[in-house]
Write an enzyme that holds these catalytic residues in place. Structure first.
Site, PDB file in Angstrom:
ATOM      1  N   ASP A 160     -19.618 -75.563 -62.382  1.00  4.73           N
ATOM      2  CA  ASP A 160     -19.876 -76.467 -61.333  1.00  4.73           C
ATOM      3  C   ASP A 160     -19.219 -77.955 -61.635  1.00  4.73           C
ATOM      4  OD1 ASP A 160     -21.768 -77.354 -62.850  1.00  4.73           O
ATOM      5  OD2 ASP A 160     -23.502 -77.286 -61.523  1.00  4.73           O
ATOM      6  N   SER A 161     -18.683 -78.094 -62.698  1.00  3.14           N
ATOM      7  CA  SER A 161     -18.185 -79.460 -63.382  1.00  3.14           C
ATOM      8  C   SER A 161     -16.748 -79.594 -62.362  1.00  3.14           C
ATOM      9  CB  SER A 161     -17.628 -79.215 -64.991  1.00  3.14           C
ATOM     10  OG  SER A 161     -17.000 -77.724 -64.945  1.00  3.14           O
ATOM     11  N   ASP A 188     -20.505 -70.208 -61.772  1.00  3.46           N
ATOM     12  CA  ASP A 188     -21.638 -71.198 -61.905  1.00  3.46           C
ATOM     13  C   ASP A 188     -22.353 -71.061 -60.562  1.00  3.46           C
ATOM     14  OD1 ASP A 188     -23.015 -72.462 -63.783  1.00  3.46           O
ATOM     15  OD2 ASP A 188     -21.634 -74.379 -63.544  1.00  3.46           O
ATOM     16  N   LYS A 207     -23.793 -67.710 -63.876  1.00  3.62           N
ATOM     17  CA  LYS A 207     -24.505 -68.858 -65.184  1.00  3.62           C
ATOM     18  C   LYS A 207     -25.559 -69.768 -64.030  1.00  3.62           C
ATOM     19  CE  LYS A 207     -22.475 -72.657 -66.721  1.00  3.62           C
ATOM     20  NZ  LYS A 207     -23.494 -73.658 -66.343  1.00  3.62           N
ATOM     21  N   GLU A 219     -28.686 -72.879 -64.716  1.00  7.28           N
ATOM     22  CA  GLU A 219     -29.029 -74.018 -65.488  1.00  7.28           C
ATOM     23  C   GLU A 219     -30.763 -73.615 -65.367  1.00  7.28           C
ATOM     24  OE1 GLU A 219     -28.063 -77.994 -64.600  1.00  7.28           O
ATOM     25  OE2 GLU A 219     -25.888 -77.268 -64.681  1.00  7.28           O
ATOM     26  N   GLU A 247     -26.181 -76.908 -74.263  1.00  7.10           N
ATOM     27  CA  GLU A 247     -25.232 -77.878 -73.874  1.00  7.10           C
ATOM     28  C   GLU A 247     -25.875 -79.398 -74.578  1.00  7.10           C
ATOM     29  OE1 GLU A 247     -23.851 -78.681 -70.073  1.00  7.10           O
ATOM     30  OE2 GLU A 247     -23.375 -80.718 -70.356  1.00  7.10           O
TER      31      GLU A 247
HETATM   32  O1  KIV Z   1     -19.954 -76.665 -65.109  1.00  7.03           O
HETATM   33  C1  KIV Z   1     -19.580 -76.456 -66.644  1.00  7.03           C
HETATM   34  O2  KIV Z   1     -18.573 -76.671 -66.715  1.00  7.03           O
HETATM   35  C2  KIV Z   1     -20.679 -76.414 -67.340  1.00  7.03           C
HETATM   36  C3  KIV Z   1     -20.151 -76.316 -68.768  1.00  7.03           C
HETATM   37  C4  KIV Z   1     -20.208 -77.788 -69.219  1.00  7.03           C
HETATM   38  C5  KIV Z   1     -20.657 -75.511 -69.837  1.00  7.03           C
HETATM   39  O3  KIV Z   1     -21.693 -75.770 -66.994  1.00  7.03           O
END
Ligand code: KIV
Length: 278
Positions: free
Chosen positions: A47-48, A86, A116, A118, A185
């Site tokens: 989600d970056s 994500d 993934k 959090e 992280e």
């Molecule tokens: O969204 C992302 O790119 C991440 C990484 C920083 C692990 O969660």
């Protein structure tokens, strides 16, 4: 280079053998097809993308639609690389059912191999129900950008004993809940090492020192493209931002000067054909 997509048991086997693996983010077809040519085993459609692709100030505004839109082209390009999608903010904090529905979308519509999400103790039930439902899950603890405000901002985690203890507990609980890997992280290196030693599943570090079983970096950071800010843990392997600016500036100048396009970039017509038009 030819490579074969690894399976979840194979990632666990790499840890057992003490062999590191690599993950990088990608958000589109072009970059994913470049990763496909490298030995990197895993892609994270993170989600970056909210920051490096969509220009938001944080990852919070990213939606399920955004994620699926970006996961699809990555999956189309990276047939031999394991793709993790994500779960964006808001896609797993309403109810377990909704979390599972959204994770299903990431696998079914997006085509990702795993999701993934959090969180630690707060997401154990969600992780466990997803895994029971057949959804492979990667956990993510330490600095969790979606809830960075609750952590007091973007700062390194694990310096205080209480927080370090909680990180270790969270990692163990995520493993028990069925996560097959955990992103750590911005965790102080000795605590990341302790976690890596205590869990049987691979740890994937970003700003968490060298002891993790794998490393992940954001593509635009690694390539020196994102110039808004560069965290201490980022290594820029090339400085593409400046090189792209130079290339675009040369292009602009050549168009202005009439140098581009030249004859080698243009399509002609023979004299006879041209004559018929006069
Ligand atoms: O969204 C992302 O790119 C991440 C990484 C920083 C692990 O969660």
């Amino acid at each position: 280079m030819t490579k074969k997509k690894l399976t979840i048991p194979q990632f666990k086997e790499l840890k057992t053998q003490g062999q590191k693996f690599r993950m990088v983010t990608a958000y589109d077809y072009t970059f994913a097809s470049i990763v496909e040519k490298t030995p990197i085993e895993m892609i994270l459609v993170g989600d970056s993308l909210g920051m490096v692709v969509l220009g938001y100030d944080s990852t919070v505004p990213v939606t399920m639609e955004d994620m699926i839109h970006h996961i699809k082209p990555v999956v189309r390009a990276a047939k031999n690389t394991f793709v993790v999608g994500d779960m964006p903010f808001g896609s797993y904090n309403v109810s377990v059912n909704e979390a599972i529905r959204n994770a299903n979308r990431i696998l079914q519509e997006g085509g990702a191999d795993a999701v993934k999400l959090e969180g630690g103790s707060n997401v154990l039930e969600i992780v466990s129900e997803m895994v029971k439902g057949g959804i492979p899950v990667v956990g993510h603890i330490g600095l969790t950008p979606q809830t960075a405000a609750q952590l007091g901002g973007f700062k390194v985690q694990g310096k205080e004993t209480e927080i370090a203890r909680k990180l270790i507990e969270d990692a163990l609980h995520l493993e028990q809940a069925g996560a097959f890997a955990i992103v750590l992280e911005c965790v102080v290196a000795p605590i990341a090492q302790l976690i890596t030693e205590k869990v049987a599943i691979p740890t994937i570090g970003i700003g968490a020192g060298p002891a993790c079983d794998a490393q992940v970096l954001v593509m635009q950071d690694l390539l020196g493209m994102y110039d808004k800010f560069t965290p201490k843990f980022v290594k820029q392997y090339v400085h593409l931002n400046g090189q792209i600016v130079d290339a675009l500036t040369t292009y602009a100048q050549e168009v202005a000067d009439g140098v581009f396009p030249g004859p080698e970039h243009s399509f002609g017509l023979n004299k006879e054909q041209l004559g018929r038009l006069y």
